[in-house]
Design an enzyme around this catalytic site. Sequence first.
Site, PDB file in Angstrom:
ATOM      1  N   LYS A 192       0.845  -1.202   0.000  1.00 29.73           N
ATOM      2  CA  LYS A 192       0.000   0.000   0.000  1.00 29.73           C
ATOM      3  C   LYS A 192       0.882   1.255   0.000  1.00 29.73           C
ATOM      4  O   LYS A 192       1.693   1.451   0.899  1.00 29.73           O
ATOM      5  CB  LYS A 192      -0.908   0.004   1.235  1.00 29.73           C
ATOM      6  CG  LYS A 192      -1.713   1.291   1.422  1.00 29.73           C
ATOM      7  CD  LYS A 192      -2.654   1.223   2.629  1.00 29.73           C
ATOM      8  CE  LYS A 192      -3.323   2.577   2.906  1.00 29.73           C
ATOM      9  NZ  LYS A 192      -4.201   2.557   4.101  1.00 29.73           N
ATOM     10  N   LYS A 231     -10.154  12.895   8.060  1.00 29.77           N
ATOM     11  CA  LYS A 231      -9.755  12.455   9.393  1.00 29.77           C
ATOM     12  C   LYS A 231      -9.705  13.639  10.362  1.00 29.77           C
ATOM     13  O   LYS A 231      -9.476  14.767   9.933  1.00 29.77           O
ATOM     14  CB  LYS A 231      -8.340  11.848   9.332  1.00 29.77           C
ATOM     15  CG  LYS A 231      -8.234  10.490   8.694  1.00 29.77           C
ATOM     16  CD  LYS A 231      -6.778  10.023   8.685  1.00 29.77           C
ATOM     17  CE  LYS A 231      -6.641   8.647   8.050  1.00 29.77           C
ATOM     18  NZ  LYS A 231      -7.291   7.573   8.816  1.00 29.77           N
ATOM     19  N   ASP A 270     -12.106   7.189   3.501  1.00 29.76           N
ATOM     20  CA  ASP A 270     -10.929   6.937   4.329  1.00 29.76           C
ATOM     21  C   ASP A 270     -10.545   5.457   4.312  1.00 29.76           C
ATOM     22  O   ASP A 270      -9.449   5.095   4.732  1.00 29.76           O
ATOM     23  CB  ASP A 270     -11.199   7.411   5.762  1.00 29.76           C
ATOM     24  CG  ASP A 270      -9.931   7.521   6.597  1.00 29.76           C
ATOM     25  OD1 ASP A 270      -8.836   7.463   5.996  1.00 29.76           O
ATOM     26  OD2 ASP A 270     -10.044   7.669   7.821  1.00 29.76           O
ATOM     27  N   ARG A 302      -7.867  -0.382   0.770  1.00 24.50           N
ATOM     28  CA  ARG A 302      -8.438  -1.581   0.139  1.00 24.50           C
ATOM     29  C   ARG A 302      -8.838  -1.316  -1.304  1.00 24.50           C
ATOM     30  O   ARG A 302      -8.866  -2.234  -2.116  1.00 24.50           O
ATOM     31  CB  ARG A 302      -9.607  -2.098   0.989  1.00 24.50           C
ATOM     32  CG  ARG A 302     -10.740  -1.144   1.148  1.00 24.50           C
ATOM     33  CD  ARG A 302     -11.632  -1.464   2.347  1.00 24.50           C
ATOM     34  NE  ARG A 302     -11.042  -1.019   3.605  1.00 24.50           N
ATOM     35  CZ  ARG A 302     -11.603  -1.188   4.808  1.00 24.50           C
ATOM     36  NH1 ARG A 302     -12.773  -1.809   4.915  1.00 24.50           N
ATOM     37  NH2 ARG A 302     -11.011  -0.755   5.895  1.00 24.50           N
TER      38      ARG A 302
HETATM   39  N1  BES Z   1      -4.386   4.391   6.833  1.00 22.72           N
HETATM   40  C1  BES Z   1      -5.554   4.145   7.591  1.00 22.72           C
HETATM   41  C2  BES Z   1      -5.337   3.094   8.672  1.00 22.72           C
HETATM   42  C3  BES Z   1      -4.535   3.510   9.866  1.00 22.72           C
HETATM   43  C4  BES Z   1      -5.076   4.319  10.836  1.00 22.72           C
HETATM   44  C5  BES Z   1      -3.263   3.009  10.036  1.00 22.72           C
HETATM   45  C6  BES Z   1      -4.330   4.655  11.941  1.00 22.72           C
HETATM   46  C7  BES Z   1      -2.530   3.332  11.143  1.00 22.72           C
HETATM   47  C8  BES Z   1      -3.056   4.153  12.102  1.00 22.72           C
HETATM   48  C9  BES Z   1      -6.673   3.641   6.709  1.00 22.72           C
HETATM   49  O1  BES Z   1      -6.692   4.091   5.403  1.00 22.72           O
HETATM   50  C10 BES Z   1      -7.944   4.077   7.344  1.00 22.72           C
HETATM   51  O2  BES Z   1      -8.140   5.251   7.445  1.00 22.72           O
HETATM   52  N2  BES Z   1      -8.743   3.127   7.776  1.00 22.72           N
HETATM   53  C11 BES Z   1      -9.964   3.414   8.448  1.00 22.72           C
HETATM   54  C12 BES Z   1     -10.996   2.473   7.933  1.00 22.72           C
HETATM   55  C13 BES Z   1     -12.390   2.817   8.363  1.00 22.72           C
HETATM   56  C14 BES Z   1     -12.865   4.070   7.667  1.00 22.72           C
HETATM   57  C15 BES Z   1     -13.290   1.658   8.020  1.00 22.72           C
HETATM   58  C16 BES Z   1      -9.730   3.193   9.945  1.00 22.72           C
HETATM   59  O3  BES Z   1      -8.987   2.278  10.302  1.00 22.72           O
HETATM   60  O4  BES Z   1     -10.268   3.954  10.727  1.00 22.72           O
HETATM   61 ZN    ZN Z   2      -4.817   4.668   4.650  1.00 21.88          ZN
HETATM   62 ZN    ZN Z   3      -7.708   6.002   5.220  1.00 18.31          ZN
END
Ligand code: BES
Ligand code: ZN
Ligand code: ZN
Length: 498
Positions: free
Chosen positions: A260, A272, A342, A346
């Site tokens: 990724k 965010k 966000d 995936r």
């Molecule tokens: N890059 C983030 C995941 C992440 C968050 C990695 C904090 C390390 C620390 C990912 O793209 C993301 O934002 N995921 C969301 C998914 C949700 C919207 C279903 C998450 O984990 O909150």
């Molecule tokens: Zn991410």
């Molecule tokens: Zn994200």
Amino acid sequence: MKFEVISTNLEDIKADYLIIQFFEGAEVPEVVLTLPESIKEEIASPIRAGCFKAKLGQVLLVYPKSAGPVRCFLLLGLGSKQDFSLESLRQAHGYAALKVKEIGSKDMAVPIPNIPPYTASEITTSVVEAISLAFYKFNRYKSKAEDGKYPELIRLVVGSNTKNACDAAAREAAIVSEAVKLARDIANMPSNDIPPKRMAEIATEVGMASGFSTKVFDMEILERMGMRGIVSVGKGSSNPPVLIVMRYDGGGDTYAVVGKGVVFDSGGISIKPSEKMEEMKYDKSGAATVIALMKAVAELKLPVRLIGIVPAVENLPNGNALKPGDIIKFRNGKTAEIISTDAEGRLILADALAYASEMKPKAIIDLATLTGACVIALGTHASGLFSNNEELADKLIKAGERTGERLWRLPLWKEYFEQIKSDVADMKNVGGRPAGAITAAAFLMNFVDSNIPWAHIDIAGTAWTQESSPEKSYIPRGATGIGVRLLVEFLKSEIKRG
Ligand code: BES
Ligand code: ZN
Ligand code: ZN
């Protein structure tokens, strides 16, 4: 920093620092017995006085009274012998390196201790990696480099019967460590300096220097290839997305690794909160590891074929950005309804995994800082592992135990796939809060050919260490370069198996 393997008597060694390793509660190690009488006493006396108990990572400096070939003996605690592992060995030597870094030195010497059942080469590998990685510092953006007093030369002292094996181990460990440092560098870089295009240039430059080829697909080609996942996430930024495809050909079986590469994840329209948002520059850590792995494997000349695939994007909100409610179609024809922009990792991995499947590799492994939920589940002590294949999962877990990069497997039962069903598309990109790391992996599994063994490694908790977390000896704060040593180890074990 250069490592050199020698086989000489300790008393003949000239160095700023000579490390002497001890187990907790054990008597003075054999190597000390070969030193001159007066020095033996100087080393033994703090131990007798109880100042040095050889706890894991404990360091005591002994400067001999009369000038000799060694300026300072660095007594190093390995902890208790029962708890010994290659990881405790790495931790201890990392602390020794930190001590040397603090004071500064030209050279140091490290005897490779004999600790059955581990072989001298295994010990050598761990010692070299720990020392090399402990000295890492991300200095690129300091107008004045902070601490540059690293030893130029590190001599590893081995028995003459193991010299050749240790030589090879040290050479390989130095290559792998340099690759880990490259992974750290790429992941540590701020997104303003590494837009997707620049990441592709770095991959290309590394490939030319190390011996792998790189192809870069731009937005227009991605559109034509039906990669709407990558295009949709990337179109919200004025730095357009790319797909980087690297190939190393050492003969043998083909493996694909996918990383990724979100150079910055603002969340997009589903933006965010601003607290800690700066950490989202690390959202390219999977990509960094894949590029670094290509470098390591090419320089080690491993007899495998390795395809590295990196979708690189910047997830930002602009007037052209992907929106919640949008429906997109991926490379393999499947569709998804966007619930949150966000959950972008995936979406870009979907296209990359579908593309990897088309090459029919023996296995596909992806690395991604995919979910905050994985950090909630496992903390920072293990990466999440998800797989459609028992054997592949077991091999990866074993490799991680050896390199100290622990993996913990989570299930992919069919119920989790229910959670990401959509009324209007084949699936949706978020399945609610419960089991968030698993539903993300379930989403990815839709894009892998079910006949191909596949593993997804969620490195959200392990890709970087935070400002608040204590410095682990050979993993300084910031990007860790997680997964490089793990996958080198995995590929080597695959080769051995034949
Ligand atoms: N890059 C983030 C995941 C992440 C968050 C990695 C904090 C390390 C620390 C990912 O793209 C993301 O934002 N995921 C969301 C998914 C949700 C919207 C279903 C998450 O984990 O909150
Ligand atoms: Zn991410
Ligand atoms: Zn994200």
